[in-house]
Design a protein around this motif. Structure first.
Motif, short mmCIF file in Angstrom:
data_model
loop_
_atom_site.label_atom_id
_atom_site.label_comp_id
_atom_site.label_asym_id
_atom_site.label_seq_id
_atom_site.Cartn_x
_atom_site.Cartn_y
_atom_site.Cartn_z
N HIS A 153 0.84 -1.20 0.00
CA HIS A 153 0.00 0.00 0.00
C HIS A 153 0.88 1.25 0.00
N GLY A 154 0.40 2.29 -0.66
CA GLY A 154 1.10 3.57 -0.66
C GLY A 154 1.89 3.81 -1.93
N SER A 155 2.74 4.79 -1.86
CA SER A 155 3.53 5.18 -3.04
C SER A 155 5.01 4.88 -2.79
N ASN A 156 5.80 5.14 -3.81
CA ASN A 156 7.25 4.95 -3.77
C ASN A 156 7.68 3.50 -3.66
N HIS A 157 6.93 2.60 -4.28
CA HIS A 157 7.32 1.19 -4.35
C HIS A 157 8.14 1.00 -5.62
N PRO A 158 9.39 0.54 -5.51
CA PRO A 158 10.19 0.33 -6.71
C PRO A 158 9.81 -0.97 -7.41
N VAL A 159 9.55 -0.86 -8.71
CA VAL A 159 9.20 -2.01 -9.55
C VAL A 159 10.15 -2.00 -10.73
N GLN A 160 10.77 -3.15 -10.98
CA GLN A 160 11.68 -3.23 -12.12
C GLN A 160 10.98 -3.80 -13.33
N ASN A 161 11.12 -3.08 -14.44
CA ASN A 161 10.66 -3.57 -15.74
C ASN A 161 11.73 -4.55 -16.21
N LEU A 162 11.40 -5.82 -16.29
CA LEU A 162 12.38 -6.84 -16.65
C LEU A 162 12.76 -6.82 -18.11
N ILE A 163 11.99 -6.13 -18.94
CA ILE A 163 12.29 -6.03 -20.36
C ILE A 163 13.34 -4.96 -20.61
N THR A 164 13.18 -3.80 -19.98
CA THR A 164 14.12 -2.69 -20.20
C THR A 164 15.17 -2.56 -19.10
N GLY A 165 14.90 -3.14 -17.93
CA GLY A 165 15.81 -3.01 -16.80
C GLY A 165 15.55 -1.76 -15.97
N ALA A 166 14.67 -0.88 -16.45
CA ALA A 166 14.38 0.37 -15.74
C ALA A 166 13.61 0.08 -14.45
N VAL A 167 13.85 0.93 -13.46
CA VAL A 167 13.11 0.85 -12.20
C VAL A 167 12.07 1.96 -12.21
N GLU A 168 10.82 1.58 -11.98
CA GLU A 168 9.71 2.53 -11.95
C GLU A 168 9.26 2.71 -10.50
N ILE A 169 8.99 3.93 -10.11
CA ILE A 169 8.46 4.22 -8.78
C ILE A 169 6.95 4.22 -8.91
N THR A 170 6.28 3.35 -8.13
CA THR A 170 4.86 3.10 -8.35
C THR A 170 4.02 3.33 -7.11
N SER A 171 2.71 3.42 -7.33
CA SER A 171 1.71 3.44 -6.27
C SER A 171 1.11 2.04 -6.19
N GLN A 172 0.82 1.59 -4.97
CA GLN A 172 0.30 0.24 -4.76
C GLN A 172 -0.89 0.28 -3.81
N ASN A 173 -1.82 -0.65 -3.97
CA ASN A 173 -2.94 -0.78 -3.03
C ASN A 173 -3.60 -2.13 -3.22
N HIS A 174 -2.96 -3.18 -2.70
CA HIS A 174 -3.53 -4.53 -2.84
C HIS A 174 -3.05 -5.45 -1.73
N ASN A 175 -3.81 -6.50 -1.50
CA ASN A 175 -3.47 -7.50 -0.50
C ASN A 175 -3.21 -8.88 -1.10
#
Length: 110
Positions: free
Chosen positions: A28-50
């Motif tokens: 939950h919340g923002s600033n969750h780092p997610v890596q795009n495995l295709i490009t290698g880029a890290v995206e800063i994301t919002s999350q809200n799930h269980n």
């Protein structure tokens, strides 16, 4: 073409025969780092799930994104259908915009 976001990501997993599982704490919340495995880029994301999709989804989908906090699956592209999905919220407008390219990818598929 179909693009699932958050609950849509989970429902697509169910539709393809892969039940979701409950996370111990959820994300939950923002600033969750997610890596795009295709490009290698890290995206800063919002999350809200269980809940999340299982690793076994790799039988029918390519894993495209991973959460860098807990290594859970954040995105997939199904192998035999024009369908992809992400667990995070690329449509969130208040925060970062690293994931906006997903909408261009969906429009191109249309």
């Amino acid at each position: 073409p179909m693009f699932g976001i958050c609950l849509g990501h989970q429902l697509l997993s169910n539709a393809f025969g892969y039940p979701t599982y409950k996370l111990k704490f959820g994300q939950h919340g923002s600033n969750h780092p997610v890596q795009n495995l295709i490009t290698g880029a890290v995206e800063i994301t919002s999350q809200n799930h269980n809940y999340n999709v299982p690793e076994s989804i790799a039988e029918v989908a390519n894993i495209t994104h991973r959460n860098l906090f807990d290594n859970t699956i954040e995105g997939v592209a199904y192998k035999d259908a024009p369908v992809f999905s992400v667990q995070h919220h690329p449509e969130s407008s208040a925060g970062p915009h690293e994931s906006e390219y997903l909408f261009a990818q969906f429009l191109k598929a249309l």
